[in-house]
Design an enzyme around this catalytic site. Structure first.
Site, mmCIF file in Angstrom:
data_model
loop_
_atom_site.group_PDB
_atom_site.id
_atom_site.type_symbol
_atom_site.label_atom_id
_atom_site.label_comp_id
_atom_site.label_asym_id
_atom_site.label_seq_id
_atom_site.Cartn_x
_atom_site.Cartn_y
_atom_site.Cartn_z
ATOM 1 C CB SER A 101 43.809 41.262 41.218
ATOM 2 O OG SER A 101 44.099 40.121 41.988
ATOM 3 C CE1 TYR A 200 45.396 37.623 37.580
ATOM 4 C CE2 TYR A 200 45.129 36.373 39.613
ATOM 5 C CZ TYR A 200 45.199 37.587 38.938
ATOM 6 O OH TYR A 200 45.074 38.752 39.642
ATOM 7 C CB SER A 201 50.366 32.301 39.467
ATOM 8 O OG SER A 201 51.009 32.032 40.712
ATOM 9 C CG ASN A 202 47.085 36.139 43.426
ATOM 10 O OD1 ASN A 202 46.787 37.303 43.176
ATOM 11 N ND2 ASN A 202 46.184 35.169 43.428
ATOM 12 N N GLY A 344 39.497 43.312 40.343
ATOM 13 C CA GLY A 344 40.005 42.735 41.569
ATOM 14 C C GLY A 344 38.954 41.953 42.323
ATOM 15 C CB SER A 374 23.138 34.397 43.384
ATOM 16 O OG SER A 374 24.053 35.278 42.757
#
Length: 393
Positions: A101, A200-202, A344, A374
């Site tokens: 990103s 947040y939205s791609n 990103g 983890s």
């Protein structure tokens, strides 16, 4: 929190993906394939960052961690871990990574350059440029502005939640067309009314890429390459061509979960990144990402008016104090002030860093997403802590 729950939540918030276990040693290995620009003496500040990287490997079980830092007129490029699981393979200093990103900042810069050229208006509806394209349940492109796309206040559903990314094995070599990604998003209702809040939205940056192509009548990858990558002199940054599933050498291999059901870890280095597009397709190095942030803040890529617009932020409730401008986060530092950058997350790699107004620049990478080896939340915070150390110590 279960691994599956962690994965879903953290993907939606940009931070991380999911869970399972490391093979191989956490021993720090120095590489000779791509040495740092300069090798300063090991002062206490250098040791603090090295200790943080070592902890990412030994405690959070990332296969490799590496950074590029410039401050006080000095540059360092420490590494830790191994470039391949199960082996003692040297980690290349400043190796190539999928930058995920961070691509959004490049996309936002091009849109803002078009604003400066009078070809796009930030507060104009996206409908003006892509008529009839943005429609769905509670979704109307006549009510969503270009600014709201760049600032994640559009309310558009996130396409990456609806294309099967949770099962990496099924999408690793799959090619996606931008319009198919948009269709996947618009099949779902709006999250909220445009401008009502931040999420947040791609999909916002998928549309920003389409906007660039419509206005310039050229491919978005070409525009980002010509207007940003070459202008900034980023010699190790590129947009992969269609069908190119490789990462340039030298690189440490990236790892991901093949599915949430069996927790199998696979080599994710070779993959088709087309689902990232204008939201996440670029390949780079920590030094190039840090240099990009530095040039951006220094006004080398945008006119003052557009840079000021980029730095107008709203609250981004991912972590305390985080704010989002147009394609860039403002993130508080433990030593005071903030840094500007994006970060990103893409299967195989996570990157963090940016630049401060007083001249510091940082790029940091690990070779898996937090949660792959983890606890997702703990390891995500550990990466952020190491980034803070890089800036502050």
């Amino acid at each position: 929190m279960t691994p599956k729950t962690s994965t879903s939540k953290l993907r939606r918030c940009l931070l991380v993906i999911a869970a399972a276990g490391l093979v191989g040693s956490a021993t720090t290995v120095a590489a000779v394939a791509n040495p740092p620009e300069e090798t300063p003496g090991r002062g206490s500040k250098d040791r603090a960052l090295q200790k943080s990287l070592d902890a990412l490997v030994s405690e959070d079980r990332f296969p490799a961690a590496f950074a590029w830092v410039r401050k006080d007129g000095r540059t360092s490029s420490p590494v830790s871990g191994s470039a391949r699981l199960g082996e003692q393979a040297p980690v290349p200093h400043d190796g190539y990574v999928r930058a995920g990103s961070n691509t959004k900042t490049f996309t936002a810069v091009v849109v803002l350059q078009l604003v400066a050229e009078g070809k796009v208006a930030l507060d104009e509806p996206i409908e003006t440029y892509l008529p009839g394209v943005v429609r769905g349940e509670g979704i109307d492109g006549r009510k969503i502005t270009v600014r709201q796309l760049l600032q994640h206040t559009s309310g558009l559903p996130n396409y990456t939640e609806h294309i099967g990314l949770e099962n990496f094995a099924k999408i690793q070599h799959k090619f996606f067309q931008p319009h198919d990604l948009l269709t996947a998003a618009l099949a779902h209702p709006a999250e909220f009314a445009p401008g009502a809040k931040w999420k947040y939205s791609n999909t916002n940056y998928l549309l920003a890429g389409m906007l660039i192509e419509k206005v310039t009548e050229r491919p978005v990858q070409e525009q980002i390459t010509e207007r940003v990558i070459r202008k900034a002199g980023l010699r190790h940054t590129s947009w992969p061509q269609p069908g190119d599933m490789t990462v340039p050498k030298p690189h440490a291999r990236g790892y991901a979960l093949s599915s949430l059901e069996n927790g199998k870890v696979v080599d994710a280095t070779r993959m088709d990144p087309s689902w990232g597009g204008a939201a996440g397709q670029i390949i780079s190095t920590p030094s190039d990402l840090a240099k990009f942030a530095r040039l951006l803040l220094d006004g080398k890529l945008l006119a003052p008016e557009q840079l000021a617009e980029m730095r107008r932020t709203v609250d981004a409730p991912i972590m305390p104090g985080w704010r989002y401008g147009l394609g860039v986060f403002s993130i508080p530092l433990s030593c005071g002030g903030v840094y500007w950058g994006h970060g990103g997350d893409i299967d195989g790699y996570e990157t963090r860093g940016g630049a401060t107004d007083d001249g510091r620049s940082v790029g940091l990478a690990v070779t898996a997403l937090p949660g792959t080896f983890s606890d997702a939340e703990k390891s995500a915070k550990a990466v952020m802590s190491a980034t803070d150390t890089a800036f502050c110590n």
